[in-house]
Design a protein around this motif. Structure first.
Motif, PDB file in Angstrom:
ATOM      1  N   LEU A   6      -3.562  -7.890  -5.106  1.00 20.90           N
ATOM      2  CA  LEU A   6      -3.455  -6.956  -6.220  1.00 20.90           C
ATOM      3  C   LEU A   6      -2.215  -6.093  -6.054  1.00 20.90           C
ATOM      4  O   LEU A   6      -2.065  -5.396  -5.049  1.00 20.90           O
ATOM      5  CB  LEU A   6      -4.690  -6.054  -6.273  1.00 20.90           C
ATOM      6  N   CYS A  13       3.949  -5.633  -2.182  1.00 23.98           N
ATOM      7  CA  CYS A  13       2.971  -6.571  -2.726  1.00 23.98           C
ATOM      8  C   CYS A  13       3.381  -8.006  -2.390  1.00 23.98           C
ATOM      9  O   CYS A  13       2.543  -8.829  -2.017  1.00 23.98           O
ATOM     10  CB  CYS A  13       2.833  -6.390  -4.232  1.00 23.98           C
ATOM     11  N   ILE A  42      -5.891  -5.095 -12.385  1.00 25.81           N
ATOM     12  CA  ILE A  42      -5.984  -4.370 -11.116  1.00 25.81           C
ATOM     13  C   ILE A  42      -6.984  -3.226 -11.231  1.00 25.81           C
ATOM     14  O   ILE A  42      -7.799  -3.002 -10.329  1.00 25.81           O
ATOM     15  CB  ILE A  42      -4.593  -3.862 -10.676  1.00 25.81           C
ATOM     16  N   PHE A  45     -10.639  -3.772 -10.533  1.00 26.90           N
ATOM     17  CA  PHE A  45     -11.072  -3.818  -9.133  1.00 26.90           C
ATOM     18  C   PHE A  45     -11.287  -2.407  -8.564  1.00 26.90           C
ATOM     19  O   PHE A  45     -11.681  -2.266  -7.411  1.00 26.90           O
ATOM     20  CB  PHE A  45     -10.024  -4.543  -8.276  1.00 26.90           C
ATOM     21  N   LYS A  46     -11.006  -1.380  -9.376  1.00 23.10           N
ATOM     22  CA  LYS A  46     -11.141   0.023  -8.960  1.00 23.10           C
ATOM     23  C   LYS A  46     -10.270   0.346  -7.747  1.00 23.10           C
ATOM     24  O   LYS A  46     -10.683   1.072  -6.843  1.00 23.10           O
ATOM     25  CB  LYS A  46     -12.608   0.369  -8.707  1.00 23.10           C
ATOM     26  N   VAL A  47      -9.074  -0.207  -7.735  1.00 18.43           N
ATOM     27  CA  VAL A  47      -8.119   0.030  -6.660  1.00 18.43           C
ATOM     28  C   VAL A  47      -7.290   1.255  -7.001  1.00 18.43           C
ATOM     29  O   VAL A  47      -6.761   1.370  -8.094  1.00 18.43           O
ATOM     30  CB  VAL A  47      -7.197  -1.208  -6.478  1.00 18.43           C
ATOM     31  N   THR A  50      -1.999   0.221  -4.289  1.00 16.23           N
ATOM     32  CA  THR A  50      -1.613  -1.163  -4.018  1.00 16.23           C
ATOM     33  C   THR A  50      -0.567  -1.151  -2.922  1.00 16.23           C
ATOM     34  O   THR A  50       0.070  -0.119  -2.699  1.00 16.23           O
ATOM     35  CB  THR A  50      -1.068  -1.838  -5.289  1.00 16.23           C
ATOM     36  N   ALA A  52      -3.243  -4.419  -2.463  1.00 14.95           N
ATOM     37  CA  ALA A  52      -4.628  -4.548  -2.057  1.00 14.95           C
ATOM     38  C   ALA A  52      -4.965  -6.032  -1.976  1.00 14.95           C
ATOM     39  O   ALA A  52      -4.320  -6.867  -2.611  1.00 14.95           O
ATOM     40  CB  ALA A  52      -5.545  -3.845  -3.047  1.00 14.95           C
ATOM     41  N   ALA A  54      -8.328  -8.584  -2.222  1.00  9.63           N
ATOM     42  CA  ALA A  54      -9.745  -8.765  -2.544  1.00  9.63           C
ATOM     43  C   ALA A  54     -10.159 -10.162  -2.119  1.00  9.63           C
ATOM     44  O   ALA A  54      -9.433 -11.132  -2.341  1.00  9.63           O
ATOM     45  CB  ALA A  54      -9.983  -8.574  -4.035  1.00  9.63           C
ATOM     46  N   VAL A  59     -12.748  -5.780  -2.848  1.00  5.50           N
ATOM     47  CA  VAL A  59     -11.532  -5.260  -2.228  1.00  5.50           C
ATOM     48  C   VAL A  59     -11.826  -4.968  -0.757  1.00  5.50           C
ATOM     49  O   VAL A  59     -12.776  -4.262  -0.429  1.00  5.50           O
ATOM     50  CB  VAL A  59     -11.033  -3.989  -2.945  1.00  5.50           C
ATOM     51  N   SER A  62      -6.653  -2.027   1.137  1.00  5.84           N
ATOM     52  CA  SER A  62      -6.015  -1.316   0.031  1.00  5.84           C
ATOM     53  C   SER A  62      -5.010  -0.296   0.549  1.00  5.84           C
ATOM     54  O   SER A  62      -5.258   0.370   1.556  1.00  5.84           O
ATOM     55  CB  SER A  62      -7.082  -0.605  -0.801  1.00  5.84           C
TER      56      SER A  62
END
Length: 81
Positions: A6, A13, A42, A45-47, A50, A52, A54, A59, A62
């Protein structure tokens, strides 16, 4: 096993994606890896930060670029941290 990277495509990233790829390759675990760069996806996913990672929709890492060893340990436990 399904692994999602993510992040919006920043250098960290991309580095995380490479680390995960190496870890999967080194462990020989069968997994599909896909990058999620769409901010709306993204958010699902409640991130909060980043990059992150999963595993199977949960996840597990993070806000940092993990090491290959951290990812290998994660994969060895079936995605459980």
């Amino acid at each position: 096993m399904k692994i999602a990277i993510l992040g919006t495509g920043c250098p960290k990233c991309k580095q995380t994606a490479e680390v995960v790829r190496l870890a999967v390759e080194q462990t020989g675990i069968e997994a599909t890896i896909h990058k999620v760069e769409d901010i709306q996806e993204i958010v699902k996913f409640k991130v909060m930060m980043t990059p992150a990672v999963a595993v199977d929709g949960q996840v597990r890492i993070s806000g940092k670029v993990p090491t290959v060893e951290e990812v290998k340990a994660l994969l060895a436990h079936g995605g459980e941290a």
